[in-house]
Design an enzyme around this catalytic site. Structure first.
Site, PDB file in Angstrom:
ATOM      1  NE  ARG A 162       5.557  19.078   5.551  1.00 21.42           N
ATOM      2  CZ  ARG A 162       6.455  18.019   5.681  1.00 21.42           C
ATOM      3  NH1 ARG A 162       7.564  18.575   6.230  1.00 21.42           N
ATOM      4  NH2 ARG A 162       6.349  16.933   5.678  1.00 21.42           N
ATOM      5  CE  LYS A 187       2.674  18.098   7.799  1.00 20.68           C
ATOM      6  NZ  LYS A 187       1.584  17.548   7.091  1.00 20.68           N
ATOM      7  CG  HIS A 259       1.737  22.242  -0.240  1.00 14.40           C
ATOM      8  ND1 HIS A 259       2.673  22.028   0.871  1.00 14.40           N
ATOM      9  CD2 HIS A 259       1.640  20.932  -0.676  1.00 14.40           C
ATOM     10  CE1 HIS A 259       2.754  20.718   1.122  1.00 14.40           C
ATOM     11  NE2 HIS A 259       2.212  20.114   0.413  1.00 14.40           N
ATOM     12  NE  ARG A 262       6.003  19.330   0.957  1.00 11.20           N
ATOM     13  CZ  ARG A 262       7.188  18.637   1.778  1.00 11.20           C
ATOM     14  NH1 ARG A 262       8.350  19.421   1.708  1.00 11.20           N
ATOM     15  NH2 ARG A 262       7.001  17.489   2.487  1.00 11.20           N
ATOM     16  CG  HIS A 285       7.099  12.960   1.910  1.00 12.69           C
ATOM     17  ND1 HIS A 285       7.194  12.666   0.494  1.00 12.69           N
ATOM     18  CD2 HIS A 285       6.495  14.163   1.831  1.00 12.69           C
ATOM     19  CE1 HIS A 285       6.601  13.716  -0.274  1.00 12.69           C
ATOM     20  NE2 HIS A 285       6.223  14.670   0.846  1.00 12.69           N
ATOM     21  CE1 TYR A 294       4.497  15.820  -5.469  1.00 16.02           C
ATOM     22  CE2 TYR A 294       5.864  14.163  -3.855  1.00 16.02           C
ATOM     23  CZ  TYR A 294       5.216  15.323  -3.918  1.00 16.02           C
ATOM     24  OH  TYR A 294       4.941  16.334  -2.862  1.00 16.02           O
TER      25      TYR A 294
END
Length: 358
Positions: A162, A187, A259, A262, A285, A294
């Site tokens: 990220r 995250k 992004h 990514r 994730h 995706y």
């Protein structure tokens, strides 16, 4: 009204007591909340004609906040997603207000009832291998900034980090021993290690030798030695896209952000048959279901003739050889390696090879 219940006092306590002391939020969350209220106070100063220190809680009723959110979209050109992020920060503050100032419970209830804005979910953007090659060929390697940008963009495309993770990298986070990998905190304060391809490790090794930074200093600093900001990252990407679009026509129709790089890595893994659970671990994730976007994008890409024609228009022969990157069109951007839990309990590539492993 008691001084303890004024808007400035409550806002200060919200940041210091609620966010920092109680919740111990990440620096990224803290910066996002700070920016929300900075924008809100600037808007209030213009609309109300009062200094931020003179703003009161009753001023921040739902009509005023609704106008502020519309201002973000219409005048600052923010997306509905960004608008919802700002509203989430405001909701968090008014939940704190409801607990500590019962006399403002009705106001807090009205603000908390403000819904997030719905928006259409468009297919994700990603780059083709030829477009990636054109972008990586754009930085001028004869300059310090060009060598930094080339290393940064190559790392972004190969690891799928990220933007906040890229900007937060320190020199100590890039490990270039035989088990080359980069460590980042994503995250939820989850730490993960991402292996590096041989070509990427070679570029980073050359950059780190030139960088000669201390272990705690930014891996990709500004010319003054400080850390790059999000705006700085977007600026350097936009600058190199101008060059890349001259040699790759299909890039002209794409809105490329950090992004998108990514997404490019995720799509490349998917095209090379990597399992969705590995992609989720690789990208950090929370859930494997997140990778479904995706799959949808892959179906749309396969059914699009325009993408094939765009790939033909973007010929690698048109890219100047003096800045040519490694050939990425014939092999995956990364070599999928099973992620393991190391001694620290983090997911990623172990610091030292395990002699007992197969």
């Amino acid at each position: 009204m008691k001084a303890a219940n004024t808007f400035p006092t409550l806002l200060e306590a919200f940041f210091i007591d609620r966010l920092v002391r109680q919740r111990q939020v990440s620096p990224h969350t803290l910066a996002s909340y700070r920016d929300t209220f900075r924008l809100l106070l600037q808007y209030a100063q213009r609309q109300l004609g009062r200094a931020p220190s003179a703003v009161t809680l009753p001023d921040l009723d739902t009509p005023f906040l609704g106008a502020f959110l519309d201002h973000l979209e219409q005048e600052r050109d923010n997306s509905a997603r960004s608008r919802n992020v700002r509203l989430a920060a405001i909701h968090s503050f008014f939940r704190y207000v409801a607990l500590h100032t019962p006399e403002h419970s009705a106001l807090a209830q009205r603000v908390l009832a403000m819904p997030s804005k719905r928006y259409p979910r468009r297919p994700i953007d990603f780059l083709t291998p030829a477009e990636v090659a054109a972008l990586l060929a754009a930085p001028n390697l004869a300059t310090w900034g060009g060598r930094r940008d080339r290393a940064l963009l190559l790392l972004a495309v190969q690891t799928g980090l990220r933007a906040s993770e890229l900007l937060g990298l320190r020199c100590q986070d890039i490990v270039l021993n035989p088990s080359a990998h980069v460590q980042c905190q994503g995250k939820g304060r989850k730490v993960r290690n991402t292996p590096l391809r041989k070509e990427t490790a070679a570029v980073l090794r050359s950059w780190m030798r030139e960088r000669q930074g201390q272990s705690s200093e930014p891996a990709f600093p500004t010319t003054s030695g400080g850390a790059l900001s999000h705006d700085g990252l977007q600026y350097l990407l936009a600058k190199h896209l101008v060059f890349a679009r001259r040699h790759c026509a299909s890039l002209s129709g794409k809105h490329v952000t950090p992004h998108v790089l990514r997404h490019t890595l995720a799509m490349d893994l998917l095209h090379h048959g990597v399992d969705r659970s590995v992609i989720a671990l690789w990208l950090g994730h929370e859930s494997v279901e997140t990778t479904s976007i995706y799959l949808q994008a892959d179906i749309a890409a396969q059914g699009s003739r325009a993408s094939k024609n765009a790939g033909r228009r973007c010929s690698r022969k048109s890219i100047p050889t003096r800045r040519s990157p490694p050939d990425l069109s014939q092999k995956p951007l990364i070599i999928p390696i099973p992620l393991r839990a190391n001694s620290r309990g983090t997911l990623g590539f172990p610091s030292h090879p395990d002699p007992n492993s197969e």
